[in-house]
Design a protein around this motif. Structure first.
Motif, short mmCIF file in Angstrom:
data_model
loop_
_atom_site.label_atom_id
_atom_site.label_comp_id
_atom_site.label_asym_id
_atom_site.label_seq_id
_atom_site.Cartn_x
_atom_site.Cartn_y
_atom_site.Cartn_z
N TRP A 224 -3.29 19.09 0.59
CA TRP A 224 -2.10 19.60 1.31
C TRP A 224 -1.10 18.46 1.55
O TRP A 224 -0.56 18.28 2.65
N LEU A 225 -0.89 17.69 0.50
CA LEU A 225 -0.09 16.47 0.59
C LEU A 225 1.31 16.79 1.13
O LEU A 225 1.94 17.76 0.73
N ARG A 226 1.79 15.97 2.04
CA ARG A 226 3.08 16.22 2.67
C ARG A 226 3.98 14.99 2.66
O ARG A 226 5.18 15.09 2.50
N SER A 227 3.39 13.82 2.85
CA SER A 227 4.25 12.64 2.83
C SER A 227 3.55 11.44 2.23
O SER A 227 2.31 11.32 2.26
N ILE A 228 4.38 10.58 1.69
CA ILE A 228 3.93 9.34 1.06
C ILE A 228 4.74 8.23 1.69
O ILE A 228 5.97 8.27 1.65
N GLU A 229 4.04 7.28 2.31
CA GLU A 229 4.78 6.16 2.89
C GLU A 229 4.33 4.87 2.22
O GLU A 229 3.14 4.55 2.20
N VAL A 230 5.29 4.15 1.68
CA VAL A 230 5.01 2.86 1.07
C VAL A 230 5.09 1.81 2.18
O VAL A 230 6.08 1.78 2.92
N THR A 231 4.01 1.02 2.33
CA THR A 231 3.97 0.09 3.47
C THR A 231 3.95 -1.36 3.01
O THR A 231 3.56 -1.68 1.89
N GLU A 232 4.34 -2.23 3.93
CA GLU A 232 4.37 -3.66 3.63
C GLU A 232 3.18 -4.38 4.25
O GLU A 232 3.10 -5.60 4.21
N ARG A 233 2.28 -3.60 4.89
CA ARG A 233 1.02 -4.20 5.37
C ARG A 233 -0.08 -3.16 5.26
O ARG A 233 0.18 -1.96 5.11
N ALA A 234 -1.33 -3.64 5.34
CA ALA A 234 -2.48 -2.75 5.16
C ALA A 234 -2.53 -1.73 6.29
O ALA A 234 -2.28 -2.07 7.45
N TYR A 235 -2.87 -0.51 5.95
CA TYR A 235 -2.99 0.58 6.92
C TYR A 235 -4.41 0.58 7.48
O TYR A 235 -5.36 0.34 6.75
N HIS A 236 -4.53 0.85 8.79
CA HIS A 236 -5.86 0.87 9.43
C HIS A 236 -6.11 2.19 10.14
O HIS A 236 -6.62 2.22 11.26
N GLY A 237 -5.73 3.30 9.51
CA GLY A 237 -5.86 4.63 10.12
C GLY A 237 -7.31 5.05 10.33
O GLY A 237 -8.25 4.42 9.84
N TYR A 238 -7.45 6.13 11.09
CA TYR A 238 -8.76 6.64 11.50
C TYR A 238 -9.72 6.81 10.33
O TYR A 238 -10.89 6.44 10.41
N SER B 173 -4.88 5.40 2.70
CA SER B 173 -4.01 4.54 1.89
C SER B 173 -4.68 4.13 0.60
O SER B 173 -5.92 4.12 0.49
N LEU B 174 -3.85 3.78 -0.36
CA LEU B 174 -4.29 3.22 -1.64
C LEU B 174 -3.57 1.90 -1.84
O LEU B 174 -2.36 1.80 -1.56
N PRO B 175 -4.28 0.89 -2.35
CA PRO B 175 -3.55 -0.32 -2.74
C PRO B 175 -2.57 0.05 -3.87
O PRO B 175 -2.85 0.94 -4.67
N LEU B 176 -1.45 -0.65 -3.91
CA LEU B 176 -0.40 -0.31 -4.88
C LEU B 176 -0.92 -0.29 -6.32
O LEU B 176 -0.55 0.58 -7.11
N ALA B 177 -1.81 -1.22 -6.65
CA ALA B 177 -2.32 -1.30 -8.03
C ALA B 177 -3.04 -0.01 -8.42
O ALA B 177 -2.86 0.50 -9.53
N LYS B 178 -3.84 0.54 -7.51
CA LYS B 178 -4.55 1.79 -7.81
C LYS B 178 -3.54 2.95 -7.85
O LYS B 178 -3.60 3.81 -8.73
N ALA B 179 -2.61 2.96 -6.90
CA ALA B 179 -1.62 4.03 -6.83
C ALA B 179 -0.79 4.12 -8.11
O ALA B 179 -0.27 5.18 -8.45
N ARG B 180 -0.69 2.99 -8.82
CA ARG B 180 0.15 2.95 -10.03
C ARG B 180 -0.61 3.30 -11.30
O ARG B 180 -0.01 3.37 -12.37
N GLU C 266 0.83 -1.21 0.00
CA GLU C 266 0.00 0.00 0.00
C GLU C 266 0.86 1.26 0.00
O GLU C 266 2.05 1.21 0.31
N VAL C 267 0.19 2.37 -0.31
CA VAL C 267 0.83 3.67 -0.29
C VAL C 267 -0.04 4.55 0.60
O VAL C 267 -1.23 4.73 0.31
N VAL C 268 0.51 5.08 1.69
CA VAL C 268 -0.25 5.94 2.59
C VAL C 268 0.08 7.41 2.28
O VAL C 268 1.24 7.81 2.31
N LEU C 269 -0.96 8.18 1.97
CA LEU C 269 -0.80 9.60 1.65
C LEU C 269 -1.24 10.41 2.87
O LEU C 269 -2.32 10.19 3.40
N SER C 270 -0.40 11.36 3.31
CA SER C 270 -0.75 12.19 4.47
C SER C 270 -0.74 13.65 4.11
O SER C 270 0.12 14.12 3.35
#
Ligand SMILES: Nc1nc2c(c(=O)[nH]1)N[C@H]1C(S)=C(S)[C@@H](COP(=O)(O)O)O[C@H]1N2
Ligand SMILES: [Mo]
Length: 361
Positions: A209-223, A164-171, A137-141
């Motif tokens: 107001w995008l500031r950071s992009i984190e590529v993750t190795e597991r699914a994100y479960h943010g608020y 977050s976006l699954p990598l396939a959509k992010a690409r 996944e790719v987490v956009l903050s």
């Protein structure tokens, strides 16, 4: 010359659902073209709008990448860009029509708008950083932060808006880090200096107001993808709470409006827009008798991926009585707009047919 003597114009303005933070609805009844002017494009913000100085702005790409990347505004704007039209719809759009009433902003028909976006494909930045094979996944903050007490449980202190976006959509090459909207620099309330635009997904994915992009190795479960913007999905026996994603097929009637009085014996133009996620709206059907009979409406704009289609229908009512108008869209993947609300969707993804009661007199 004294500029204070200037007369006010005829600008109708947005509907204010909340003043601070900005939550502004596009007056959908004013629909009269494919693109929504920037001043009328709906605004959905969870926290106070951050002031970002483009000269100090840095976007970082971290996590499961070969090399951590940091890029400034001027450098981003020198990268090859794309211009893509895309509609955004808040997944809470039309919440005011839900029974029983749901908490959250009480949007009517106008938490949806369409614009042309210019920016750098997210995939190009990911390619520069080199995504590891283990990434999922790719987490956009965003730069905006705050706290909520509701819905329960509250946020774990101050948090950033993130999705977050699954990598396939992010690409997908249409997913942009946008710095222009309808040819102008991104307005402050729409995410200046840079926002994500994720065509085909509900608006919550298009982080401002995008500031950071984190590529993750597991699914994100943010608020914003568990306690908000999550719906029940049923595959077999066990309902699963999943983040809201793809836009669902939907038509809305711009005119006439709810409770409008329509003259009998004269032609009335019923018109609106219809949209879907990954696909194209292929038909819109109209009912003027509460869903007993349906006839096809005319599609008056071209099929463009991720953009709404305008439609119209000529109606000459004769019977002086209340009438219930309904518009129902179908897309080219055979997905039909549902007639009834699906409660598994909780307070989001409100895509069922919305009746408009009018009176013929
Ligand atoms: N940083 C940040 N991005 C955000 C939000 C937000 O509150 N903060 N709201 C999201 C939601 S829920 C929607 S529907 C869209 C709305 O985009 P707009 O305000 O440009 O119409 O932005 C999304 N991106
Ligand atoms: Mo939203």
């Amino acid at each position: 010359m004294n500029t204070n003597t200037k007369q006010p114009g005829t600008f109708a303005g947005s509907i204010v659902r909340q003043k601070d933070p900005d939550n502004l609805e596009y007056p959908f009844t004013s629909l009269d073209g494919l693109f929504t002017p920037n001043e009328l494009f709906y605004v959905r913000s969870h926290f106070e709008r951050p002031e970002v100085d483009p000269q100090n702005w840095r976007l970082t790409v971290t996590g499961a990448v070969e090399r951590v990347l940091e890029i400034g505004y001027d450098e981003l704007r020198r990268m090859p860009c794309r211009t893509e039209p895309a509609l955004l719809e808040c997944s809470g759009n039309s919440r005011v029509f839900l029974e029983p009433p749901q908490s959250g902003i009480r949007w009517e028909l106008g938490a949806v708008s369409n614009a042309e976006w210019t920016g750098v494909p997210l995939v190009d930045l990911l390619a520069r950083a080199g995504v590891k094979e283990t990434a999922v996944e790719v987490v956009l903050s965003g730069a905006d932060q705050g706290t909520f007490e509701e819905p329960d449980p509250p946020t774990p202190g101050r948090i950033s808006y993130a999705r977050s976006l699954p990598l396939a959509k992010a690409r997908q090459p249409q997913v942009l880090l946008a710095y222009k909207m309808n040819g102008q620099n991104l307005p402050p309330e729409h995410g200046f200096p840079v926002r994500a635009v994720v065509p085909g997904w509900y608006g919550m994915a298009s982080v401002k107001w995008l500031r950071s992009i984190e590529v993750t190795e597991r699914a994100y479960h943010g608020y914003f993808q568990t306690l908000m913007y999550a719906i029940w999905e049923r595959r077999g026996e066990l309902p699963d709470l999943v983040p809201v994603g793809e836009i669902q097929v939907k038509a809305e009637i711009a005119r006439p409006v709810l409770h409008e009085v329509v003259p009998a014996g004269a032609s009335c133009r019923i018109f609106g827009a219809a949209w879907t996620g990954e696909g194209i709206v292929s038909r819109v059907d109209l009912s003027t008798d509460g869903g007993s009979t349906w006839s096809p409406a005319r599609l008056t704009s071209e099929p463009i991926p991720y953009v709404w289609r305008l439609w119209e229908y000529d109606w000459t009512p004769t019977e002086r009585a209340p009438h219930t108008l309904m518009a129902r869209a179908t897309d080219d993947r055979g997905r039909e707009q549902p007639l009834e609300r699906n409660k598994d969707r909780r307070d989001a993804v409100i895509s069922h047919v919305l009746p408009v009661e009018v009176f013929v007199s």
